[in-house]
Design an enzyme around this catalytic site. Structure first.
Site, PDB file in Angstrom:
ATOM      1  N   TRP A  18      55.868  20.804  29.169  1.00  0.00           N
ATOM      2  CA  TRP A  18      55.466  19.468  29.745  1.00  0.00           C
ATOM      3  C   TRP A  18      56.540  18.512  29.850  1.00  0.00           C
ATOM      4  O   TRP A  18      57.205  18.251  29.086  1.00  0.00           O
ATOM      5  CB  TRP A  18      54.430  18.974  28.649  1.00  0.00           C
ATOM      6  CG  TRP A  18      53.377  17.927  29.244  1.00  0.00           C
ATOM      7  CD1 TRP A  18      53.665  16.424  28.703  1.00  0.00           C
ATOM      8  CD2 TRP A  18      52.376  17.886  29.714  1.00  0.00           C
ATOM      9  NE1 TRP A  18      52.530  15.693  29.455  1.00  0.00           N
ATOM     10  CE2 TRP A  18      51.645  16.780  29.847  1.00  0.00           C
ATOM     11  CE3 TRP A  18      51.621  19.137  30.453  1.00  0.00           C
ATOM     12  CZ2 TRP A  18      50.653  16.279  30.469  1.00  0.00           C
ATOM     13  CZ3 TRP A  18      50.560  18.722  31.242  1.00  0.00           C
ATOM     14  CH2 TRP A  18      50.007  17.223  31.043  1.00  0.00           C
ATOM     15  N   HIS A  52      49.839  28.460  23.121  1.00  0.00           N
ATOM     16  CA  HIS A  52      49.491  27.529  21.779  1.00  0.00           C
ATOM     17  C   HIS A  52      48.265  27.063  21.628  1.00  0.00           C
ATOM     18  O   HIS A  52      47.366  27.035  22.604  1.00  0.00           O
ATOM     19  CB  HIS A  52      50.664  26.555  21.753  1.00  0.00           C
ATOM     20  CG  HIS A  52      50.277  25.341  22.832  1.00  0.00           C
ATOM     21  ND1 HIS A  52      50.584  25.474  24.231  1.00  0.00           N
ATOM     22  CD2 HIS A  52      49.675  24.083  22.782  1.00  0.00           C
ATOM     23  CE1 HIS A  52      50.420  24.515  24.910  1.00  0.00           C
ATOM     24  NE2 HIS A  52      49.494  23.645  24.171  1.00  0.00           N
ATOM     25  N   ASP A  54      46.035  23.757  20.361  1.00  0.00           N
ATOM     26  CA  ASP A  54      45.916  22.320  20.061  1.00  0.00           C
ATOM     27  C   ASP A  54      44.814  22.240  18.874  1.00  0.00           C
ATOM     28  O   ASP A  54      43.896  22.485  18.982  1.00  0.00           O
ATOM     29  CB  ASP A  54      45.282  21.413  21.196  1.00  0.00           C
ATOM     30  CG  ASP A  54      46.398  21.334  22.341  1.00  0.00           C
ATOM     31  OD1 ASP A  54      47.511  21.650  22.125  1.00  0.00           O
ATOM     32  OD2 ASP A  54      45.892  20.843  23.318  1.00  0.00           O
ATOM     33  N   HIS A  58      46.080  16.547  17.305  1.00  0.00           N
ATOM     34  CA  HIS A  58      46.797  16.388  18.558  1.00  0.00           C
ATOM     35  C   HIS A  58      46.455  14.913  18.961  1.00  0.00           C
ATOM     36  O   HIS A  58      47.097  14.165  19.537  1.00  0.00           O
ATOM     37  CB  HIS A  58      46.549  17.693  19.499  1.00  0.00           C
ATOM     38  CG  HIS A  58      47.437  17.631  20.557  1.00  0.00           C
ATOM     39  ND1 HIS A  58      48.740  16.879  20.727  1.00  0.00           N
ATOM     40  CD2 HIS A  58      47.222  18.159  21.783  1.00  0.00           C
ATOM     41  CE1 HIS A  58      49.333  16.874  21.795  1.00  0.00           C
ATOM     42  NE2 HIS A  58      48.681  17.705  22.668  1.00  0.00           N
ATOM     43  N   HIS A 164      40.961  15.919  26.338  1.00  0.00           N
ATOM     44  CA  HIS A 164      41.449  16.346  25.061  1.00  0.00           C
ATOM     45  C   HIS A 164      40.451  15.766  23.947  1.00  0.00           C
ATOM     46  O   HIS A 164      40.102  16.337  23.071  1.00  0.00           O
ATOM     47  CB  HIS A 164      42.617  16.073  24.709  1.00  0.00           C
ATOM     48  CG  HIS A 164      43.686  17.078  25.477  1.00  0.00           C
ATOM     49  ND1 HIS A 164      44.291  16.864  26.430  1.00  0.00           N
ATOM     50  CD2 HIS A 164      44.237  18.451  24.984  1.00  0.00           C
ATOM     51  CE1 HIS A 164      45.186  17.811  26.843  1.00  0.00           C
ATOM     52  NE2 HIS A 164      45.087  18.815  25.875  1.00  0.00           N
TER      53      HIS A 164
END
Length: 212
Positions: A18, A52, A54, A58, A164
């Site tokens: 990222w 991965h 989250d 986060h 998110h």
């Protein structure tokens, strides 16, 4: 006979990261060919590197950290949903037509993103397929425990926060950078085990799908 798919990416220094995240370091500092008794290596990674998980922490200030995620959400029945190649954003309307089976509480989205892993692409692609905010809300309302996608983020590059927050504020675990290129759409047994890093907002994970 059951088939096992390893949908986690190999940890390579060449994997895309990222923008702004630290680059990985993977090195062998003790080498048998230099006279040492054993080979010993070290890795230095962002917790959101490669495949991965989250954790809510986060994006949620007082959210659950990765070491405290419920294992029963990370293990169990999951559905791989293949999203049409021409879809740029997975909205609530797209999800209504995606054929998510009744009772499924873990869903993994197979999109054209997976072709990046087939091609061995190393450059970050800002135009990856992602989940919209209203798509995230739809998944929350259907009782989803876990959602995964085949690129670095579940949320669009231009708006990383709303998707998110909707998911993580509601305790939905997010799995990113999975490789679904070789996995047919359908139902599987999911095994997703992030590293148990105390107090962390995420962690690299080994993720498997086992055919029914």
């Amino acid at each position: 006979m059951k088939k096992i798919y390893d949908i986690s990416l190999p940890i390579l220094e060449s994997l895309p990261v990222w923008p702004g995240d630290p680059l990985p370091v993977i090195e062998r500092f003790s080498k048998m060919e230099e006279g040492e008794a054993a080979n010993v290596s070290r890795v230095e990674l962002c917790v959101h590197f490669g495949t991965h998980v989250d954790a809510p922490y986060h994006f949620v200030e007082d959210g659950c950290t990765v070491d405290k995620l419920p294992l029963d959400a990370l293990l169990g029945l999951a559905q791989v949903c293949e999203i049409p190649q021409d879809c740029n954003l997975i909205t609530a309307n797209v999800l209504k037509d995606a054929g998510i089976a009744e009772g499924v509480r873990r869903v993994l989205f197979k999109t054209r993103n997976s072709q990046h892993w087939v091609n061995g692409d190393t450059a970050f692609d800002q135009k990856f397929v992602a989940l919209s905010e209203n798509g995230a809300q739809y998944l929350v309302e259907t009782g989803m425990l876990l959602v995964g996608i085949d690129y670095l983020s579940i949320a669009p590059f231009s708006e990383p926060v709303p998707t998110h927050k909707v998911l993580l504020e509601n305790g939905v675990i997010v799995v990113e950078s999975i490789d679904l290129s070789a996995v047919p759409a359908g139902l599987y047994e999911l095994v997703c085990l992030p590293l148990r890093i105390s107090g962390a907002d995420g962690a690299p994970a080994r993720v498997l799908l086992i055919s029914q």
